[in-house]
Motif scaffolding. Structure first.
Motif, short mmCIF file in Angstrom:
data_model
loop_
_atom_site.label_atom_id
_atom_site.label_comp_id
_atom_site.label_asym_id
_atom_site.label_seq_id
_atom_site.Cartn_x
_atom_site.Cartn_y
_atom_site.Cartn_z
N LEU A 290 1.26 -8.31 5.37
CA LEU A 290 -0.02 -8.99 5.16
C LEU A 290 0.18 -10.45 4.76
CD1 LEU A 290 -2.13 -6.16 3.48
CD2 LEU A 290 -2.37 -7.05 5.79
N TYR B 46 4.18 -1.65 0.16
CA TYR B 46 4.58 -1.42 1.55
C TYR B 46 3.95 -2.43 2.50
CZ TYR B 46 6.10 2.79 -0.68
OH TYR B 46 6.72 3.65 -1.54
N THR B 47 2.73 -2.88 2.18
CA THR B 47 2.03 -3.75 3.13
C THR B 47 2.21 -5.23 2.81
OG1 THR B 47 0.03 -3.72 1.80
CG2 THR B 47 0.21 -2.02 3.50
N GLN B 48 2.71 -5.53 1.59
CA GLN B 48 2.68 -6.92 1.14
C GLN B 48 3.34 -7.91 2.10
OE1 GLN B 48 3.74 -7.75 -2.88
NE2 GLN B 48 4.11 -9.89 -2.48
N VAL C 47 -3.33 -4.57 -0.36
CA VAL C 47 -1.96 -5.03 -0.53
C VAL C 47 -1.24 -4.13 -1.52
CG1 VAL C 47 -0.50 -6.94 -1.27
CG2 VAL C 47 -2.60 -7.41 -0.02
#
Ligand SMILES: *Cc1c(COP(=O)(O)O)cnc(C)c1O
Length: 381
Positions: A211, A206-208, A203
């Motif tokens: 996800l 950018y991915t938070q 995490v």
């Protein structure tokens, strides 16, 4: 034993004793345990703020007691004391005082009301571990306090929670319940460890968002160990295996996290101070400075004119704003009747939950956030 080490580490921060700490699978389970130990039964009334997490009224309803909500004061996001006074009846058994976003309730006054009426008090410290109130750790002032170590709480063990019992007369009741706790299955501990690793290594800014969405979707369908089991958000029947003990993986993670909690809380306070200075200088809503050195600012609440637009704009600027509490009974959107909550009785909580966003306080550099606020000043109340 690791669990006694964990209890000692917690007790040291709370200025208490390990014998007064009890561990559970989640914070809500700790609340359920202490309500039972206080002898709460069907028909008893439990007072709580009309701006909370739905799992709090759930724990009350699972016992057959009645949640009595009290509207909040917009300055503190906690009980409006006058409204609290008029909510007390001869059936009131407990008042739950909450550290909302880390901000305390007016505990002296509430405890005085409670004492006068022979009512227990419980502090919901799920946002407030490590913070203080009038120089004493959060959780010191009531008969008992419960804490959460779920994903976004002051420190995290994936999911998890514990109870601090200050009133000796309740301890026997809590101890009796210890033998009823269901042991987590081996794989449940493993999944929690895995989730902790995913969060640690995968995490990032950018991915938070993606996800988090995936995690929430999987947990809604009970495909993963989420913060809530699917039916906790749509039903008020006690879920299977609700009264569960903590697992060894959570304890291990907790011991690690406790070593860095103080640093984390200092950072939170520092960021909160800078947000306040900025917002105040621009004539916008801010959290009163009187509440400052005492509170740990798990989140910094900010009221905006159009939340949807504001969150979209933040997303475009790669700023992760929190969305607590988007409903008076977070995270339930829509009808709250199932929880005996009538929106028209709590105008302040309803209004605030439609406008609040949370600024991040755990970041090392807040310049990007302050810049974003500066560029969107006309959207802030
Ligand atoms: C998170 C939260 C809880 C419950 O904690 P869990 O560990 O998730 O059960 C209770 N009250 C409030 C105000 C919360 O935000």
């Amino acid at each position: 034993m690791k669990s006694s080490k964990y209890k000692s580490a917690i007790a040291a921060i709370l200025g208490s004793k390990p014998e007064k700490i009890f561990l559970y699978w989640k914070g809500r389970v700790a609340l359920y345990a202490v309500l039972k130990a206080m002898g709460v039964k069907e028909g008893d009334e439990i007072i709580l703020p009309a701006f909370t997490c739905v799992v709090v009224p759930n724990a009350i309803l699972y016992i057959g007691a009645k949640p009595v909500y009290v509207d909040i004061d917009p300055g503190t996001y906690n009980f409006d004391i006058n409204k609290l006074k008029s909510a007390v009846t001869s059936k009131t058994k407990v008042i739950i005082c909450q550290n909302t976003f880390g901000l305390s309730s007016n505990l002296e006054e509430i405890n005085e009301i409670a004492k006068r009426n022979n009512i227990y008090t419980i502090e919901d410290c799920t946002h407030g571990f490590g913070g203080t109130y009038n120089g004493k750790p959060n959780g010191s002032f009531c008969d008992a306090a419960f804490y959460s170590t779920q994903w976004n709480k002051p420190f995290s063990t994936g999911i998890g929670g514990f109870l601090l019992v200050n009133n000796e007369s309740i301890i026997t009741g809590v101890k009796q319940l210890e033998s009823e706790k269901i042991k987590p299955k081996f794989y449940e501990g493993i999944i929690v460890s895995l989730l902790i690793r995913v969060r640690k290594y995968l995490v990032n800014e950018y991915t938070q968002r993606m996800l988090t969405e995936i995690f929430r979707l999987l947990s809604r369908h009970n495909l993963i160990i989420g913060s809530s089991q699917g039916n906790e958000l749509s039903d008020i029947k006690i879920p299977n295996n609700y009264f569960k003990d903590i697992s060894p993986s959570q304890i291990r993670e907790g011991l690690k996290q406790l070593r860095i909690i103080e640093k984390k809380n200092e950072l939170r306070k520092l960021n909160a101070k800078e947000y306040t200075q900025f917002l105040k200088s621009k004539g916008k809503n801010y959290v009163s400075e009187e509440l400052f050195n005492n509170h740990l600012f798990l989140k910094y609440p900010l009221l905006v004119k159009n939340r949807e637009l504001f969150l979209e704009e933040a997303g475009r600027s790669k700023i992760n704003l929190g969305d607590w509490f988007i409903s008076p009974l977070h995270p339930i959107k829509g009808n709250l009747k199932l929880w005996e909550f009538n929106e028209k009785d709590f105008p302040i909580a309803v209004n605030i939950s439609s406008k609040v966003v949370n600024l991040p306080t755990e970041i090392k550099n807040n310049r990007k956030v302050l810049n974003f606020l500066l560029n969107n000043l006309n959207q802030i109340e």
